[in-house]
Design an enzyme around this catalytic site. Structure first.
Site, PDB file in Angstrom:
ATOM      1  CG  MET A  70      -1.783  -1.246   1.297  1.00 51.85           C
ATOM      2  SD  MET A  70      -2.788  -1.323   2.787  1.00 51.85           S
ATOM      3  CE  MET A  70      -3.890   0.058   2.524  1.00 51.85           C
ATOM      4  CG  HIS A  71       0.630   3.306   2.551  1.00 50.14           C
ATOM      5  ND1 HIS A  71      -0.556   3.826   2.981  1.00 50.14           N
ATOM      6  CD2 HIS A  71       0.877   2.224   3.355  1.00 50.14           C
ATOM      7  CE1 HIS A  71      -1.010   3.115   4.004  1.00 50.14           C
ATOM      8  NE2 HIS A  71      -0.162   2.130   4.246  1.00 50.14           N
TER       9      HIS A  71
ATOM     10  CG  ASP B 227      -0.088  -5.483   1.354  1.00 53.78           C
ATOM     11  OD1 ASP B 227      -0.650  -4.610   2.030  1.00 53.78           O
ATOM     12  OD2 ASP B 227       1.149  -5.659   1.368  1.00 53.78           O
TER      13      ASP B 227
HETATM   14  O1  5SP Z   1       2.210  -0.067   4.898  1.00 54.99           O
HETATM   15  C1  5SP Z   1       1.595  -1.116   4.972  1.00 54.99           C
HETATM   16  C2  5SP Z   1       0.161  -1.151   5.388  1.00 54.99           C
HETATM   17  O2  5SP Z   1      -0.294   0.086   5.862  1.00 54.99           O
HETATM   18  C3  5SP Z   1       2.285  -2.387   4.610  1.00 54.99           C
HETATM   19  O3  5SP Z   1       1.569  -3.479   5.072  1.00 54.99           O
HETATM   20  C4  5SP Z   1       2.467  -2.465   3.129  1.00 54.99           C
HETATM   21  O4  5SP Z   1       1.149  -2.575   2.557  1.00 54.99           O
HETATM   22  C5  5SP Z   1       3.354  -3.587   2.629  1.00 54.99           C
HETATM   23  O5  5SP Z   1       3.442  -4.664   3.465  1.00 54.99           O
HETATM   24  P1  5SP Z   1       4.093  -6.109   3.177  1.00 54.99           P
HETATM   25  O6  5SP Z   1       2.942  -7.004   2.762  1.00 54.99           O
HETATM   26  O7  5SP Z   1       5.114  -5.987   2.101  1.00 54.99           O
HETATM   27  O8  5SP Z   1       4.623  -6.523   4.507  1.00 54.99           O
END
Ligand code: 5SP
Ligand code: ADP
Length: 500
Positions: free
Chosen positions: A81-82, A240
């Site tokens: 995300m983000h 995710d």
């Molecule tokens: O920053 C966040 C959720 O806010 C992270 O969960 C990213 O979405 C990526 O996470 P991984 O699945 O690579 O650990």
């Protein structure tokens, strides 16, 4: 037979799965890629890597399953995300994407939280400004890379860049859009107020869909690169964490999950948007229409173990490392680990937080270091659990997912530190599996996401908390909690005076 594909654009790699409508995994593929850290605290990736990995992964799952693209009815997307993906007027990439764990936007977040004020931020977006979110990245670019900023015409999230390459449509969906800080999470649409306050053009942002809506169809060019049939439906999908929660069946209020990925997340589904100023939790749209979720995010969960492995024991497998840790008693004989290797988000939104081992003696060996890392990361997750409990969600059962959930020891440590039973579901494919279920719901194979989960997700194993380890961990957690406030100034001194 209906077949569905899910694509998850992870931080360490992209996973593609093919399932049938009973949830049986027909094939999966994983393509790794690196993350660039051009400066301390920065994290970037070339979106072209994601597209190449997604296309190659799709070809691989078709070959492995023996299916033709004609036999896949829909695709769902999920991803880290983000991240900010920036395109110019010709839809060309302007620079590498700036990722979720990038910490360069501390000053921009401070400005947003102080000058705009948390009252307005929560009213407009439901969340505070945290380094890693997308909007502060745009403010950073405006100040530090004005030539790039002047050429931006489209801003996309990581999985939505892959959608663009697959379908030729610029689109996003509510769960991932929640992490931009530009979405009105309660109303599930872009916040005109936030865009106006930040002077970010509305035209840069794509239409926002619900996660189960069809957002486009595979183009002939993408068909030739992926093996999918032209015209295959591509649904909204999810960030995710939301898609992973769907894959674990966390779709009803009261259900809790922990994701042990690169990041570490405690996730609770909710029936309504809970706007909780000052709590430190994220309040985002879930990947189900009319549902929301709360989550606490730590930045270096699996990343801590990955770092330890790369640094001290690069030839040792994760299983061998955790076997060493299993030989050490709960509490690591007085060794504590602080997991702030990438700064932190929940409960301390602090880009300058730093990690450490405290309590080292000559008795401590490799097994102690590994166990302390597993315990320290889980104490960090307990911080998020406490915030979620304060928001009124009970912790009756915790579903654990992500790479770290492969370790029975780590799952037991979660059960012992959380003092709650820990379960694992049948599908280990997490967000990619959840994205495939969203795809199935989008084309009407399932009447709802809850029905999709009901038909495909089963609890396969359960570990009960051990009371005696729990008592040890209560003392360890109290000591862990005391460390960040004590060491904050030291961490900041180290980050500002000695890094670079
Ligand atoms: O920053 C966040 C959720 O806010 C992270 O969960 C990213 O979405 C990526 O996470 P991984 O699945 O690579 O650990
Ligand atoms: N067998 C294992 N035992 C313990 N931890 C593991 C194991 N395999 C992977 N991990 C952890 O899982 C992390 C990757 O999780 P994953 O969910 O695949 O990542 P991503 O963030 O890319 O989605 C690794 O960094 C590592 O810490």
């Amino acid at each position: 037979m209906i077949n569905l594909a899910g694509i998850d654009i992870g931080t360490s790699g992209t996973k593609v799965v093919l399932i049938d409508d009973t949830g049986r995994i027909l094939a999966s593929a994983y393509k790794e890629y690196p993350m660039a850290q051009p400066r301390p605290g920065w994290a970037e990736q070339d979106p072209e890597l994601w597209w190449q990995a997604a296309a190659a992964g799709m070809r691989e799952v078709l070959t492995k399953s023996g299916l033709s693209g004609q036999e896949v009815q829909a695709v769902g997307l999920s991803g880290q995300m983000h991240g900010a993906v920036l395109l110019d007027k010709d839809y060309e990439l302007l620079r590498p994407a700036i990722l979720w764990c990038d910490q360069r936007t501390g000053a921009e977040c401070e400005w947003m939280n102080e000058e705009l004020g948390t009252e307005k931020l929560f009213a407009w977006s439901g969340n505070p400004a945290l380094p890693g979110f997308t909007a502060p990245k745009l403010l950073w670019l405006r100040r530090h890379e004005p030539e790039i900023y002047a050429r931006i015409k489209h801003v996309l999230l990581p999985k939505d860049y892959v959608r663009w390459r697959l379908t030729g449509e610029l689109a996003t969906e509510v769960s991932d859009a929640s992490g931009t800080l530009l979405l009105d999470v309660t109303k599930r649409r872009w916040s005109e107020e936030m865009l106006a306050a930040l002077a970010i053009p509305r035209a840069w942002l794509p239409p926002v869909y619900e996660s189960t809506e069809i957002s486009g169809w595979v183009t002939p060019v993408a068909s030739s690169l992926t093996g999918l049939k032209p015209g295959t439906a591509v649904v909204g999908g999810g960030g995710d964490q939301a898609a992973g929660a769907v894959g674990a069946g966390i779709v009803e209020s009261g259900l809790l999950s922990v994701a042990l990925g690169t990041s570490g997340v405690v996730f609770a589904a909710a029936d309504e948007a809970q706007i909780l100023p000052g709590s430190g939790l994220h309040s985002f749209c879930h990947a189900l229409p009319g549902k929301w979720h709360l989550m606490g995010v730590m930045l270096a969960a699996g990343a801590s173990l990955q770092w330890l492995r790369q640094t001290l024991a690069c030839k040792t497998s994760y299983d061998s490392l955790t076997a060493l840790a299993a030989g050490v008693k709960a509490g690591s004989e007085g060794l504590l680990y602080l997991p702030y290797l990438l700064g932190e988000r929940t409960p301390y939104p602090d880009p300058a937080a730093r990690g450490g081992f405290i309590g080292l003696t000559m008795r401590h060996g490799q097994g102690h270091l590994v166990r302390a890392v597993l315990e320290g990361v889980t104490y960090g997750l307990r911080d998020s659990l406490e915030l979620i409990k304060e928001a009124g969600v009970p912790a009756a059962e915790i579903r654990v997912s992500g790479g770290g959930a492969r370790s029975a020891l780590w799952r037991q440590i979660v059960a012992d530190i959380f003092q709650a039973p820990v379960t694992v579901v049948n599908s280990t494919e997490g967000p990619a599996f959840g994205a495939a279920l969203l795809a199935g719901t989008g084309i009407g194979v399932y009447a709802s996401v809850a029905e999709a989960c009901g038909k495909t997700v089963r609890v396969e194993s359960r570990q009960e908390p051990d009371l005696s380890a729990g008592e040890t961990y209560e003392k360890g957690y109290a000591l862990y909690r005391s460390l960040y406030p004590l060491l904050r100034e030291t961490m900041h001194g180290l980050a500002t005076e000695f890094e670079n």
